[in-house]
Design an enzyme around this catalytic site. Structure first.
Site, short mmCIF file in Angstrom:
data_model
loop_
_atom_site.label_atom_id
_atom_site.label_comp_id
_atom_site.label_asym_id
_atom_site.label_seq_id
_atom_site.Cartn_x
_atom_site.Cartn_y
_atom_site.Cartn_z
N LYS A 267 0.73 -1.06 0.04
CA LYS A 267 0.10 -0.10 -0.16
C LYS A 267 0.77 1.13 -0.02
O LYS A 267 1.46 1.48 1.10
CB LYS A 267 -0.79 -0.01 1.31
CG LYS A 267 -1.79 1.31 1.44
CD LYS A 267 -2.67 0.92 2.59
CE LYS A 267 -3.58 2.04 2.80
NZ LYS A 267 -4.57 1.86 3.94
N LYS B 13 -2.24 -1.60 -3.94
CA LYS B 13 -2.96 -0.09 -4.40
C LYS B 13 -1.77 0.82 -4.40
O LYS B 13 -0.84 0.85 -3.42
CB LYS B 13 -4.03 0.07 -3.39
CG LYS B 13 -3.78 0.40 -2.06
CD LYS B 13 -5.25 0.40 -1.57
CE LYS B 13 -5.25 1.07 -0.05
NZ LYS B 13 -6.27 1.24 0.48
C1 PBG Z 1 -7.10 2.86 5.73
C2 PBG Z 1 -7.48 2.81 4.18
C3 PBG Z 1 -7.54 3.85 3.25
C4 PBG Z 1 -7.83 3.05 2.09
C5 PBG Z 1 -8.36 1.93 2.35
N1 PBG Z 1 -8.30 1.66 3.84
C6 PBG Z 1 -7.05 5.09 3.35
C7 PBG Z 1 -5.58 5.46 4.21
O1 PBG Z 1 -4.78 4.45 3.93
O2 PBG Z 1 -5.49 6.49 4.44
C8 PBG Z 1 -8.21 3.94 0.91
C9 PBG Z 1 -8.98 3.42 -0.29
C10 PBG Z 1 -9.42 4.27 -1.22
O3 PBG Z 1 -8.82 5.47 -1.60
O4 PBG Z 1 -10.37 4.10 -1.75
N2 PBG Z 1 -7.03 2.03 6.28
#
Ligand code: PBG
Length: 315
Positions: free
Chosen positions: A182, A237
């Protein structure tokens, strides 16, 4: 000849539909930066489940939108067995047993500061305490009936601990989809607006636990750790910026890979299409086929119901 030489196809089986849900009987709150996406209440969630099944979408990824009054410094509402999320999951599973439910595991919807973990007074993440919370949260969601728990927090070592905690409570059939890769991306901003995680809306705030985008070797190491610790599925992602990573993970590991087309990617596509700069359907389908080509086994996308419709109509 062209269809006989096709290498990759996109089908409804490739789609996971992410949904934001609130602790309300009825709600349909628009999200400014995500046109067409809503914060839904229970009744609307049930409608989505019906729509998903009728379209052939097999799984929903559920994200909690938590009332500010329920948030605190350590995200304690996340581990509350009678919280609204576990209850929703139990009831939804009962009414739609054939629908896969993927429950997000992270503290950010529940913490007043919007971080995915417990932070100390200097703003540093307290990793051990966080992992203990995440394990509890995963057990609560697994006991409620989630098919998959999806730790999206990126704390080191949490997959192994979650696996152990699930197994200890007799939840060995609950799968773990680890957000192993991520990247710390500005593209999560609309999501943070959707779940109301205020402080974390600064792009780099989560950089101490999410991955900087200037590296892939470290991404491969994260994947290797998470697989060793017991991950069943690897999430990568933001999807469209990680084709190289998806490809490398696909070539190096024998595990399903899911690509998450995140909120900012959805927002960019919607904005460009509504300005008339690109054709929505062509762009979305092109991007999804390219993710399949890179090696994604499934795609998590806010466009899922729309794509299902397009696929049904025949593209
Ligand atoms: C946080 C989380 C995020 C997303 C999924 N889970 C945001 C972040 O890391 O601040 C992002 C998913 C998206 O932007 O659609 N646990």
């Amino acid at each position: 000849m062209r269809s006989l030489t096709t290498e990759h196809t996109l089908t409804i089986d490739d789609l996971v539909w992410p949904l934001f849900v609130m602790d309300q009987k009825q709600a349909c709150e628009p999200i400014a930066s995500l046109p067409g996406v809503y914060r839904f209440g229970r009744e609307q969630l049930w409608q989505c489940a019906e729509e998903a099944l009728s379209q052939g979408i097999r799984a929903l990824a559920l994200f909690a939108v938590v009332d500010c009054s329920k948030k605190d410094l350590i995200g304690s509402a996340a581990i509350c067995a009678d919280g609204f999320m576990p209850q929703l999951i139990t009831d939804l599973k009962q009414d739609f047993p054939q629908l896969g439910l993927i429950a997000d595991v992270a503290l950010d919807p529940y913490t007043s500061h919007g971080h995915d973990g417990v932070v100390d007074c200097e703003g540093q993440i307290r990793a051990d305490e966080t992992v203990r919370m995440l394990c509890e949260q995963a057990v609560v969601l697994g006991q409620a009936g989630a098919d998959v728990v999806a730790p999206s927090d990126m704390m080191d070592g949490r997959v192994g601990c979650i696996r152990q905690s699930l197994d200890d409570r007799g939840l060995s059939s609950v799968m773990i989809c680890s957000y192993a890769v991520k990247y710390a991306s500005c593209l999560y901003a609309p999501f943070r607006q959707a779940v109301g995680s205020p402080l974390a809306s600064f792009g780099s705030e989560k950089a101490s636990y999410q991955l900087p985008c200037d590296r892939i070797m470290e991404a491969m190491r994260e994947v290797a750790f998470d697989i060793k610790e017991g991950a069943d599925i690897i999430m990568i992602k933001p999807a469209s910026m990680s084709g190289d990573v998806i490809r490398s993970v696909h070539q190096s590991f024998a595990l399903p890979i899911w690509a998450y087309q995140v909120s900012g990617e959805y927002a960019m596509i919607r904005a460009a299409a509504s300005a008339g700069y690109v054709d929505l359907k062509s762009l979305v389908l092109e991007q999804m086929i390219c993710l399949k080509r890179a090696g994604a086994g499934a795609i998590v996308s806010y466009f899922a119901p729309q794509v299902a419709q397009w696929l049904k109509q025949g593209t």
